[in-house]
Scaffold this motif. Structure first.
Motif, PDB file in Angstrom:
ATOM      1  N   LEU A 197       1.277 -10.641 -31.111  1.00 14.66           N
ATOM      2  CA  LEU A 197       1.572 -11.792 -30.372  1.00 14.66           C
ATOM      3  C   LEU A 197       2.889 -12.112 -30.298  1.00 14.66           C
ATOM      4  O   LEU A 197       3.871 -11.853 -30.924  1.00 14.66           O
ATOM      5  CB  LEU A 197       0.686 -12.751 -31.121  1.00 14.66           C
ATOM      6  N   LYS A 198       2.847 -12.955 -29.366  1.00 12.39           N
ATOM      7  CA  LYS A 198       4.503 -13.522 -28.943  1.00 12.39           C
ATOM      8  C   LYS A 198       4.646 -15.054 -29.459  1.00 12.39           C
ATOM      9  O   LYS A 198       5.442 -15.731 -28.823  1.00 12.39           O
ATOM     10  CB  LYS A 198       4.834 -13.447 -27.550  1.00 12.39           C
ATOM     11  N   GLY A 199       3.621 -15.391 -30.354  1.00 14.05           N
ATOM     12  CA  GLY A 199       3.557 -16.864 -30.681  1.00 14.05           C
ATOM     13  C   GLY A 199       2.149 -17.474 -30.510  1.00 14.05           C
ATOM     14  O   GLY A 199       1.325 -16.528 -29.966  1.00 14.05           O
ATOM     15  N   THR A 200       1.822 -18.621 -30.667  1.00 10.04           N
ATOM     16  CA  THR A 200       0.773 -19.317 -30.684  1.00 10.04           C
ATOM     17  C   THR A 200       1.095 -20.490 -30.254  1.00 10.04           C
ATOM     18  O   THR A 200       2.015 -21.181 -30.463  1.00 10.04           O
ATOM     19  CB  THR A 200      -0.305 -19.382 -31.972  1.00 10.04           C
ATOM     20  N   VAL A 201      -0.007 -21.465 -29.618  1.00  6.58           N
ATOM     21  CA  VAL A 201      -0.128 -22.878 -29.669  1.00  6.58           C
ATOM     22  C   VAL A 201      -0.829 -23.342 -30.873  1.00  6.58           C
ATOM     23  O   VAL A 201      -1.695 -22.758 -31.460  1.00  6.58           O
ATOM     24  CB  VAL A 201      -1.111 -23.369 -28.253  1.00  6.58           C
ATOM     25  N   ARG A 202      -0.297 -24.491 -31.572  1.00  3.23           N
ATOM     26  CA  ARG A 202      -0.761 -24.812 -32.792  1.00  3.23           C
ATOM     27  C   ARG A 202      -1.103 -26.316 -32.610  1.00  3.23           C
ATOM     28  O   ARG A 202      -0.343 -27.154 -32.460  1.00  3.23           O
ATOM     29  CB  ARG A 202       0.019 -24.511 -33.736  1.00  3.23           C
ATOM     30  N   ALA A 203      -2.548 -26.545 -32.950  1.00  2.00           N
ATOM     31  CA  ALA A 203      -2.801 -28.119 -32.937  1.00  2.00           C
ATOM     32  C   ALA A 203      -2.937 -28.280 -34.477  1.00  2.00           C
ATOM     33  O   ALA A 203      -3.559 -27.681 -34.958  1.00  2.00           O
ATOM     34  CB  ALA A 203      -4.286 -28.103 -32.130  1.00  2.00           C
ATOM     35  N   SER A 204      -2.445 -29.491 -34.513  1.00  2.00           N
ATOM     36  CA  SER A 204      -2.597 -29.950 -36.196  1.00  2.00           C
ATOM     37  C   SER A 204      -3.158 -31.402 -36.092  1.00  2.00           C
ATOM     38  O   SER A 204      -2.899 -32.214 -35.324  1.00  2.00           O
ATOM     39  CB  SER A 204      -1.098 -30.120 -36.821  1.00  2.00           C
ATOM     40  N   PHE A 205      -3.862 -31.425 -37.132  1.00  2.00           N
ATOM     41  CA  PHE A 205      -4.595 -32.808 -37.177  1.00  2.00           C
ATOM     42  C   PHE A 205      -4.306 -33.618 -38.315  1.00  2.00           C
ATOM     43  O   PHE A 205      -4.160 -33.094 -39.496  1.00  2.00           O
ATOM     44  CB  PHE A 205      -6.117 -32.531 -37.175  1.00  2.00           C
ATOM     45  N   ALA A 206      -4.515 -34.809 -38.475  1.00  2.00           N
ATOM     46  CA  ALA A 206      -4.285 -35.889 -39.581  1.00  2.00           C
ATOM     47  C   ALA A 206      -5.123 -36.868 -39.543  1.00  2.00           C
ATOM     48  O   ALA A 206      -5.943 -37.008 -38.706  1.00  2.00           O
ATOM     49  CB  ALA A 206      -2.799 -36.517 -39.417  1.00  2.00           C
ATOM     50  N   VAL A 263      -5.231 -25.698 -36.098  1.00  2.03           N
ATOM     51  CA  VAL A 263      -5.983 -24.547 -35.221  1.00  2.03           C
ATOM     52  C   VAL A 263      -5.006 -23.999 -34.414  1.00  2.03           C
ATOM     53  O   VAL A 263      -4.446 -24.358 -33.321  1.00  2.03           O
ATOM     54  CB  VAL A 263      -6.891 -25.273 -34.615  1.00  2.03           C
ATOM     55  N   PRO A 264      -4.283 -22.732 -34.738  1.00  3.66           N
ATOM     56  CA  PRO A 264      -3.583 -21.956 -33.764  1.00  3.66           C
ATOM     57  C   PRO A 264      -4.490 -21.142 -32.662  1.00  3.66           C
ATOM     58  O   PRO A 264      -5.640 -20.706 -33.004  1.00  3.66           O
ATOM     59  CB  PRO A 264      -2.757 -20.928 -34.694  1.00  3.66           C
ATOM     60  N   PHE A 265      -4.083 -21.124 -31.329  1.00  2.00           N
ATOM     61  CA  PHE A 265      -4.839 -20.468 -30.523  1.00  2.00           C
ATOM     62  C   PHE A 265      -3.758 -20.183 -29.167  1.00  2.00           C
ATOM     63  O   PHE A 265      -2.678 -20.441 -29.297  1.00  2.00           O
ATOM     64  CB  PHE A 265      -5.822 -21.315 -29.749  1.00  2.00           C
ATOM     65  N   LYS A 302     -11.247 -33.978 -46.021  1.00  2.79           N
ATOM     66  CA  LYS A 302     -12.500 -33.954 -45.370  1.00  2.79           C
ATOM     67  C   LYS A 302     -12.357 -34.284 -43.817  1.00  2.79           C
ATOM     68  O   LYS A 302     -12.862 -33.591 -42.794  1.00  2.79           O
ATOM     69  CB  LYS A 302     -13.751 -34.771 -45.997  1.00  2.79           C
ATOM     70  N   HIS A 303     -11.875 -35.126 -43.682  1.00  2.00           N
ATOM     71  CA  HIS A 303     -11.652 -35.670 -42.186  1.00  2.00           C
ATOM     72  C   HIS A 303     -10.640 -34.785 -41.287  1.00  2.00           C
ATOM     73  O   HIS A 303     -10.918 -34.322 -40.298  1.00  2.00           O
ATOM     74  CB  HIS A 303     -10.794 -37.190 -41.942  1.00  2.00           C
ATOM     75  N   GLU A 304      -9.704 -34.309 -41.951  1.00  2.04           N
ATOM     76  CA  GLU A 304      -8.904 -33.251 -41.331  1.00  2.04           C
ATOM     77  C   GLU A 304      -9.638 -31.929 -41.044  1.00  2.04           C
ATOM     78  O   GLU A 304      -9.291 -31.497 -39.869  1.00  2.04           O
ATOM     79  CB  GLU A 304      -7.521 -32.952 -42.100  1.00  2.04           C
ATOM     80  N   THR A 305     -10.169 -31.395 -42.040  1.00  4.66           N
ATOM     81  CA  THR A 305     -10.927 -30.312 -41.935  1.00  4.66           C
ATOM     82  C   THR A 305     -12.199 -30.403 -40.862  1.00  4.66           C
ATOM     83  O   THR A 305     -12.258 -29.442 -40.104  1.00  4.66           O
ATOM     84  CB  THR A 305     -11.590 -29.807 -43.149  1.00  4.66           C
ATOM     85  N   THR A 306     -12.839 -31.447 -40.914  1.00  2.00           N
ATOM     86  CA  THR A 306     -13.914 -31.861 -39.840  1.00  2.00           C
ATOM     87  C   THR A 306     -13.381 -31.540 -38.375  1.00  2.00           C
ATOM     88  O   THR A 306     -13.802 -30.998 -37.389  1.00  2.00           O
ATOM     89  CB  THR A 306     -14.425 -33.036 -40.042  1.00  2.00           C
ATOM     90  N   LEU A 307     -12.080 -32.292 -38.109  1.00  3.70           N
ATOM     91  CA  LEU A 307     -11.406 -32.330 -36.869  1.00  3.70           C
ATOM     92  C   LEU A 307     -11.168 -30.754 -36.500  1.00  3.70           C
ATOM     93  O   LEU A 307     -11.296 -30.339 -35.386  1.00  3.70           O
ATOM     94  CB  LEU A 307     -10.122 -33.184 -36.754  1.00  3.70           C
ATOM     95  N   ALA A 308     -10.478 -29.999 -37.685  1.00  8.06           N
ATOM     96  CA  ALA A 308     -10.080 -28.738 -37.048  1.00  8.06           C
ATOM     97  C   ALA A 308     -11.146 -27.693 -36.910  1.00  8.06           C
ATOM     98  O   ALA A 308     -11.015 -26.941 -35.911  1.00  8.06           O
ATOM     99  CB  ALA A 308      -9.097 -28.240 -38.463  1.00  8.06           C
ATOM    100  N   GLN A 361      -8.215 -17.567 -26.993  1.00  9.99           N
ATOM    101  CA  GLN A 361      -8.435 -16.853 -28.552  1.00  9.99           C
ATOM    102  C   GLN A 361      -7.966 -18.107 -29.572  1.00  9.99           C
ATOM    103  O   GLN A 361      -6.751 -18.412 -29.465  1.00  9.99           O
ATOM    104  CB  GLN A 361      -7.583 -15.798 -28.457  1.00  9.99           C
ATOM    105  N   VAL A 362      -8.944 -18.122 -30.478  1.00  6.28           N
ATOM    106  CA  VAL A 362      -8.697 -18.813 -31.756  1.00  6.28           C
ATOM    107  C   VAL A 362      -8.438 -18.239 -32.783  1.00  6.28           C
ATOM    108  O   VAL A 362      -9.079 -17.144 -32.872  1.00  6.28           O
ATOM    109  CB  VAL A 362      -9.538 -19.944 -31.903  1.00  6.28           C
ATOM    110  N   TYR A 363      -7.306 -18.414 -33.573  1.00  2.00           N
ATOM    111  CA  TYR A 363      -6.942 -17.348 -34.776  1.00  2.00           C
ATOM    112  C   TYR A 363      -7.187 -18.437 -35.963  1.00  2.00           C
ATOM    113  O   TYR A 363      -7.189 -19.533 -36.296  1.00  2.00           O
ATOM    114  CB  TYR A 363      -5.384 -16.964 -34.720  1.00  2.00           C
ATOM    115  N   GLY A 364      -7.289 -17.475 -37.145  1.00  3.07           N
ATOM    116  CA  GLY A 364      -7.540 -18.100 -38.501  1.00  3.07           C
ATOM    117  C   GLY A 364      -8.875 -17.947 -38.928  1.00  3.07           C
ATOM    118  O   GLY A 364      -9.827 -17.565 -38.435  1.00  3.07           O
TER     119      GLY A 364
END
Length: 118
Positions: A86-95, A46-48, A15-21, A35-38
């Motif tokens: 795309l040539k890749g994305t930036v990915r933010a990951s939460f915990a 969250v890839p963007f 729940k916490h991780e999903t809320t942050l994402a 541009q946010v993907y997913g």
């Protein structure tokens, strides 16, 4: 590690991780050059991309100027990412240890970076 997860509760962690994402995706999507993907129903990732910038450059700027750690590249999904052009994305990951304030800091930093390219 098992005790840590058991004490926190796997449902609480999810729940916490999903809320942050979801918050991160929402804030990033408000930035015109981002541009946010997913899917809307996302997990802790969250890839963007920032329009006009290489994802590796964005990751380096976030790290060196804001001490924000993200990943950049194909994320073990090169055929899928190339398939959408795309040539890749930036990915933010939460915990569990991340906070809403850190999500807001990420969005502010990405907004500043996006402003550099107009």
């Amino acid at each position: 590690a098992v005790e840590y997860v058991q004490d926190a509760g796997i449902e609480n962690i999810e729940k916490h991780e999903t809320t942050l994402a979801k918050k991160a995706a929402s804030l990033l999507a408000e930035i015109p050059q981002v541009q946010v993907y997913g899917p809307e129903n996302r997990a802790a990732v969250v890839p963007f991309n920032v329009q006009g910038m290489n994802p590796h450059d964005v990751a380096i700027i976030l790290d060196q100027t804001c001490k924000i750690c993200v990943r950049s590249g194909y994320h073990c999904a090169m055929p899928a990412i190339e398939n959408v052009g795309l040539k890749g994305t930036v990915r933010a990951s939460f915990a569990l240890y991340n906070t809403i304030e850190e999500v807001e800091k990420l969005a502010e930093a990405v907004s500043s970076i996006a402003a550099l390219v107009g």
